[in-house]
Design a protein around this motif. Structure first.
Motif: not given
Length: 376
Positions: A39, A44-46
């Motif tokens: 992440r 906070s993007e995977e």
């Protein structure tokens, strides 16, 4: 040719990578880092921000290289999951970050991950549901999915996907003694037939109780199952519609007082939790000489919102029973409860025969009437 041999010298295979991610928990294995590598810290993007590093370099000319470097390129024991920063650090400083030091970091981190995951392993609990119409006016049904969901919040899974359902109904009048004799007999048979055999085969099995039934019957269930095994008691709430506790901390308090009215041996216990019971309604039943009145500071259907609330309630109820045992020296008392199901179950489960007096439990339906005796 095996997958490992076919990938020798070509870097880790997809299977090996998957195993490494699992063993490391997807975190940098450099000592003290623990950065989560799947992440982005800002968005906070995977994503996959991990570097798979070789402890012994995949080439004999690389950092910590050796003559068997190619053979170790797909060896899970030779691989570490690192963030970009620490991958560069260990490769730029091979004298400081030796094979021995990196191997120690890897094994220590993987051991900690395993210990944490092992601690999350769910135990099993036998779900026991008790369903019976209240005042014969309501058709009750416990949602099994809700019960299982609530159970899992306590780190338990259903025992072998097996549930014990106890249902009782009768054509007898709700206020007649016949109704309650039938209820007791049915409950005794169901416990003997459905529960006791399982407990003999699995003596350490936890029991999870979900009840929607008249308070006296719930108390009897608690009394029959006793306090010698681990019991999880659940409370049904209407808003929100759930069996999960509404709080993780104590939200209410309880206290009792003793009212002395005469020198005789007639003792009544009033428990006002979901609502307050007026003293005059109890005195209409009999001319009691001593009355104990246990009250919640805040009445209501949600008066007990947490396990801590339930524990606080039980401590006061136990003190009340001890007072009766030590000071009143009577053989039986009359109980008038206005309590939620979790409290009712605890009152029955904790009742010790030959220690406390017998408890004649009253229910309310256009006035109080006697139902079941606990502790006889």
């Amino acid at each position: 040719m095996s997958e490992k041999k076919s990938n020798r010298g070509k870097g880790p295979s997809p299977t090996t990578k998957m195993i490494l991610f699992a063993k490391s928990g997807g975190r940098c294995q450099f000592e003290g880092c623990n950065k989560y590598l799947l992440r982005d810290d800002i968005t906070s993007e995977e994503l996959n921000d991990a570097n798979i590093a070789h402890i012994v370099a995949s080439s004999s000319n690389g950092p910590r290289g050796a003559c068997n470097s190619h053979e170790l390129s797909d060896d899970i024991n030779n691989l570490m999951l690192l963030c970009k920063t620490h991958h560069k650090l260990v490769d730029d400083n091979p004298e400081e970050y030796t094979v021995e030091r990196l191997t120690k970091m890897k094994l220590s981190q993987e051991r900690k991950v395993k210990e944490l995951l092992d601690a999350m392993q769910y135990s099993e609990a036998l779900i026991v549901t008790l369903e019976s119409s209240i005042k014969k006016e309501q058709i009750v049904k416990i949602d099994s999915k809700q019960a299982v969901h609530a159970l899992r919040t306590t780190a338990h899974n259903p025992f072998d996907h097996y549930e014990t359902h106890i249902r009782f109904s009768s054509n007898s009048n709700y206020k007649d003694r016949q109704y309650w004799r039938e209820a007791e007999n049915h409950l005794n048979r169901e416990i003997d037939n459905l529960i006791n055999g399982l407990l003999q085969e699995n003596p350490k099995l936890t029991i999870a109780i979900f009840s929607i039934a008249p308070i006296p019957l719930i108390m009897k269930l608690g009394y029959k199952l006793g306090d010698k095994r681990k019991i999880l008691v659940f409370q049904k709430y209407r808003e929100p519609d759930t069996w999960e506790w509404l709080s993780d901390s104590q939200t209410n308090s309880f206290s009792y007082k003793k009212i002395k009215r005469g020198n005789g041996t007639k003792v009544a216990v009033i428990v006002s939790v979901t609502s307050e019971i007026d003293l005059s309604r109890v005195m209409a039943i009999d001319d009691f000489d001593t009355i104990y009145h246990l009250k919640a500071e805040n009445y209501g259907v949600n008066a007990i919102k947490s396990k801590e609330d339930l524990g606080c309630f039980w401590k006061q109820y136990q003190k009340l029973l001890d007072n009766i045992k030590n000071n009143d020296h009577v053989e039986d008392v009359s109980l008038f409860p206005a309590v939620p199901v979790s409290a009712a179950y605890e009152m029955g489960r904790r009742c010790m025969p030959h220690t406390y007096p017998k408890i004649r439990v009253y229910d309310e339906c256009e006035g109080f009437f006697e139902t079941i005796t606990i502790g006889d």
